[in-house]
Every structure is written in structure tokens, then in C-alpha cells.
Design a protein around this motif. Structure first.
Motif, short mmCIF file in Angstrom:
data_model
loop_
_atom_site.label_atom_id
_atom_site.label_comp_id
_atom_site.label_asym_id
_atom_site.label_seq_id
_atom_site.Cartn_x
_atom_site.Cartn_y
_atom_site.Cartn_z
N PRO A 87 51.86 63.20 19.96
CA PRO A 87 53.15 63.21 20.68
C PRO A 87 53.09 63.81 22.07
CG PRO A 87 53.45 63.90 18.40
CD PRO A 87 51.97 63.81 18.61
N GLU A 88 52.29 64.87 22.26
CA GLU A 88 52.25 65.54 23.56
C GLU A 88 51.61 64.70 24.65
OE1 GLU A 88 48.67 67.12 21.17
OE2 GLU A 88 50.78 66.64 20.80
N GLU A 89 51.02 63.56 24.27
CA GLU A 89 50.39 62.67 25.24
C GLU A 89 51.26 61.47 25.59
OE1 GLU A 89 47.73 63.33 26.85
OE2 GLU A 89 46.97 65.02 25.69
N VAL A 90 52.44 61.37 24.97
CA VAL A 90 53.27 60.17 25.15
C VAL A 90 54.61 60.55 25.77
CG1 VAL A 90 54.34 58.20 24.01
CG2 VAL A 90 52.19 59.11 23.14
N LEU A 91 54.87 59.99 26.94
CA LEU A 91 56.15 60.17 27.60
C LEU A 91 57.22 59.39 26.84
CD1 LEU A 91 57.37 61.48 30.21
CD2 LEU A 91 57.05 59.25 31.31
N ALA A 92 58.39 60.00 26.65
CA ALA A 92 59.48 59.36 25.90
C ALA A 92 59.85 58.01 26.52
CB ALA A 92 60.70 60.27 25.87
N PHE A 93 60.26 57.09 25.67
CA PHE A 93 60.56 55.70 26.07
C PHE A 93 61.44 55.65 27.32
CE2 PHE A 93 62.82 51.72 26.10
CZ PHE A 93 61.96 50.78 25.56
N GLU A 94 62.60 56.32 27.28
CA GLU A 94 63.57 56.22 28.37
C GLU A 94 63.07 56.86 29.66
OE1 GLU A 94 64.35 59.89 25.96
OE2 GLU A 94 64.01 57.76 25.53
N LYS A 95 62.15 57.82 29.54
CA LYS A 95 61.65 58.50 30.74
C LYS A 95 60.62 57.65 31.50
CE LYS A 95 62.81 63.16 29.33
NZ LYS A 95 62.34 64.53 29.06
N TRP A 96 60.26 56.51 30.94
CA TRP A 96 59.38 55.58 31.63
C TRP A 96 60.13 54.75 32.67
CZ3 TRP A 96 54.19 54.16 31.47
CH2 TRP A 96 53.39 54.82 30.53
N GLU A 97 61.44 54.74 32.62
CA GLU A 97 62.21 53.79 33.42
C GLU A 97 61.87 53.83 34.91
OE1 GLU A 97 66.78 52.15 33.99
OE2 GLU A 97 66.43 54.04 32.93
N GLU A 98 61.83 55.04 35.48
CA GLU A 98 61.52 55.15 36.91
C GLU A 98 60.03 55.01 37.21
OE1 GLU A 98 63.29 58.39 38.98
OE2 GLU A 98 65.29 58.00 38.16
N PRO A 99 59.16 55.76 36.51
CA PRO A 99 57.73 55.66 36.88
C PRO A 99 57.15 54.26 36.74
CG PRO A 99 58.02 56.98 34.89
CD PRO A 99 59.38 56.79 35.49
N ILE A 100 57.60 53.48 35.78
CA ILE A 100 56.99 52.17 35.59
C ILE A 100 57.37 51.20 36.72
CG2 ILE A 100 58.73 50.94 34.22
CD1 ILE A 100 56.34 50.17 32.35
N GLN A 101 58.42 51.55 37.48
CA GLN A 101 58.81 50.75 38.63
C GLN A 101 58.09 51.17 39.91
OE1 GLN A 101 63.17 49.85 38.88
NE2 GLN A 101 63.29 51.08 37.01
N ASP A 102 57.38 52.30 39.83
CA ASP A 102 56.63 52.79 40.99
C ASP A 102 55.49 51.81 41.28
OD1 ASP A 102 54.87 54.11 42.73
OD2 ASP A 102 55.33 56.07 41.87
N PRO A 103 55.45 51.24 42.49
CA PRO A 103 54.41 50.25 42.78
C PRO A 103 52.99 50.81 42.75
CG PRO A 103 55.64 50.82 44.77
CD PRO A 103 56.38 51.42 43.63
N SER A 104 52.86 52.14 42.82
CA SER A 104 51.52 52.73 42.81
C SER A 104 51.00 52.97 41.40
CB SER A 104 51.52 54.04 43.60
OG SER A 104 52.25 55.05 42.91
N ILE A 105 51.87 52.82 40.41
CA ILE A 105 51.46 53.00 39.02
C ILE A 105 51.28 51.63 38.38
CG2 ILE A 105 52.14 53.91 36.76
CD1 ILE A 105 53.67 56.11 38.21
N HIS A 106 50.09 51.37 37.90
CA HIS A 106 49.75 50.05 37.39
C HIS A 106 49.59 50.10 35.87
CE1 HIS A 106 48.93 48.50 41.49
NE2 HIS A 106 48.70 49.79 41.70
N VAL A 107 50.52 49.48 35.17
CA VAL A 107 50.51 49.43 33.71
C VAL A 107 50.29 47.98 33.29
CG1 VAL A 107 51.77 49.90 31.59
CG2 VAL A 107 52.09 51.39 33.58
N TYR A 108 49.19 47.74 32.60
CA TYR A 108 48.85 46.39 32.15
C TYR A 108 48.61 46.39 30.65
CZ TYR A 108 48.23 44.43 36.86
OH TYR A 108 48.43 43.96 38.12
N VAL A 109 48.93 45.27 30.04
CA VAL A 109 48.67 45.11 28.61
C VAL A 109 47.76 43.91 28.39
CG1 VAL A 109 50.74 46.23 27.76
CG2 VAL A 109 50.84 43.81 28.36
N ALA A 110 46.96 44.00 27.35
CA ALA A 110 46.17 42.87 26.87
C ALA A 110 47.00 42.18 25.79
CB ALA A 110 44.84 43.34 26.31
N VAL A 111 47.32 40.93 26.02
CA VAL A 111 48.21 40.21 25.10
C VAL A 111 47.42 39.09 24.42
CG1 VAL A 111 50.33 38.86 24.87
CG2 VAL A 111 50.22 40.76 26.52
#
Length: 222
Positions: A27-51
Motif C-alpha cells: 500500500p505505501e507504494e501506491v498513490l490513491a486512485f483519485e490523487k492520480w488525477e493531476e499527475p497523470i495529466q502532467d506531460p512530463s510524466i509518462h504512464v504506459y500500459v502493455a495491453v
């Protein structure tokens, strides 16, 4: 597999990724769902998934700091064994960081990562074999990561002001002959990286002060 960027918590793929994070990380390594809202929109933060077939089977987050000439892999998640997910994520991440460096007119010297110490990490990572800390540490050693030689802690992503241990701060130097990093680079990076967490423990500040009293930090194998 597809390599898809996520930039909104409203993306159904984000929900699947966050569930995967909660499965494999403490748990201490995972940011809460709702707190991702702003950082995930930051263009300098790159979040990718393998689908694969509509399901998130892996994920990675990273960023590149052109002023410091370093990248950081925030996390890499391999959700299933025997699919080549780790290599798929690594190669796509490498290409994207090379693109970011070229666009900024810079040449990176390497990449930071936090790596679990399997001796002190008492966690089973959702029972996913590739996420076993012994496996991950050996793989990352083969890639070329080395441990920065100081006792490492970081502030909890639960934002409760607690210090999280059981990890090492490591660095993948693109110059294999490099044996150390300037302590000023390490402190600048950590200060910038954890600026998103205002509630930091005293132990973290003490660590930063201790690092700053040295000229260099050695890179050691693990």
C-alpha cells in the motif's frame, strides 16, 4: 501487445492498471486512485500500459529530466509470466526516452530506479513470479543497474509522513566505466522527484543532508 499511454483517470485502462498496482505493490507504494488525477495529466510524466486482448498485462511509468540529464523509472509491472512483457516495456521505454532526449537537445547519462532489497522486503507481490524481488534484482543487475552506496529510504506514497525502507536507490549508467555519481546530482534528483510529497519524515531529510556532506556516491554491484 500494444504500448498505450494513459493520461486520464477516466480512461478504463487506468482503472485496470491501478488495480494491477494494488495487486503487486504494498500500500505505501501506491498513490490513491483519485490523487492520480493531476499527475497523470502532467506531460512530463509518462504512464504506459502493455495491453493484450483488451487487458492490462503490464505497465511502466517514467520521466526524463533534461536539466539533470537523467531519467527515472517510477515503476515497472509485469502482470503475467511467459509473455515477454518485461522486455516489451523496456524496449518501448528506451525508445521513448531517446525521443524525449532528442527533442530536448540533450544526451542522458543514465536512469534511476528504486529496487526492492529481497532480504528486507517482506512482501509477495501478488504471487506474480516475475515480480519476485530476487528475480527482479537479478534481471536489473544483468541490465546494468548498480546500487548507490548509502542507506536509502523514501516518503510513503500514502502521504502519512512515514519513511519507507526495504529498497535501494540504483542507477543505470550509460557509461559502463562510471563508478560514482556526484552527490549534488543525487540530492537534486531526490529533492525534485519527491517534491510531490510535502509531508516527508525527518529521516528522509537527514538522509538528504548526509548525502550532501559527500562529494560523490559510489555505484556498487548487487
Amino acid at each position: 501487445m500494444e504500448y498505450i499511454r494513459i493520461q486520464s483517470i477516466n480512461d478504463p485502462l487506468f482503472t485496470k492498471m491501478h488495480q494491477l498496482m494494488q495487486t503487486v505493490f504494498p500500500p505505501e507504494e501506491v498513490l490513491a486512485f483519485e490523487k492520480w488525477e493531476e499527475p497523470i495529466q502532467d506531460p512530463s510524466i509518462h504512464v504506459y500500459v502493455a495491453v493484450h486482448e483488451g487487458e492490462v498485462v503490464g505497465a511502466t511509468e517514467y520521466r526524463y529530466y533534461p536539466t539533470m540529464l537523467v531519467a527515472m523509472t517510477d515503476f515497472t509491472i509485469i502482470g503475467r509470466p511467459s509473455m515477454g512483457i518485461g522486455r516489451f516495456l523496456m524496449r518501448n521505454r528506451e525508445r521513448d526516452i531517446a525521443r524525449l532526449a532528442e527533442e530536448s537537445g540533450t544526451e542522458p547519462i543514465g536512469m534511476f530506479a528504486e529496487i526492492y532489497n529481497p532480504i528486507t522486503a517482506d512482501y509477495h507481490f501478488g504471487g506474480v513470479t516475475p515480480m519476485n524481488p530476487y528475480v527482479r534484482r537479478e534481471v536489473l543487475s544483468h541490465i546494468g543497474y548498480r546500487r548507490l552506496d548509502f542507506p536509502y529510504i523514501h516518503p510513503s506514497w500514502e502521504e502519512n509522513g512515514e519513511a519507507v525502507s526495504g529498497l535501494d536507490l540504483c542507477f543505470l549508467s550509460y557509461d559502463e566505466n562510471r563508478t560514482e555519481l556526484p552527490s549534488s546530482l543525487v540530492t537534486a534528483f531526490l529533492t525534485q522527484y519527491y517534491s510531490a510529497l510535502p509531508n516527508k519524515p525527518d529521516a528522509w531529510h537527514d538522509m538528504i543532508e548526509s548525502i550532501g556532506q559527500q562529494e560523490t556516491i559510489r555505484l556498487e554491484p548487487f
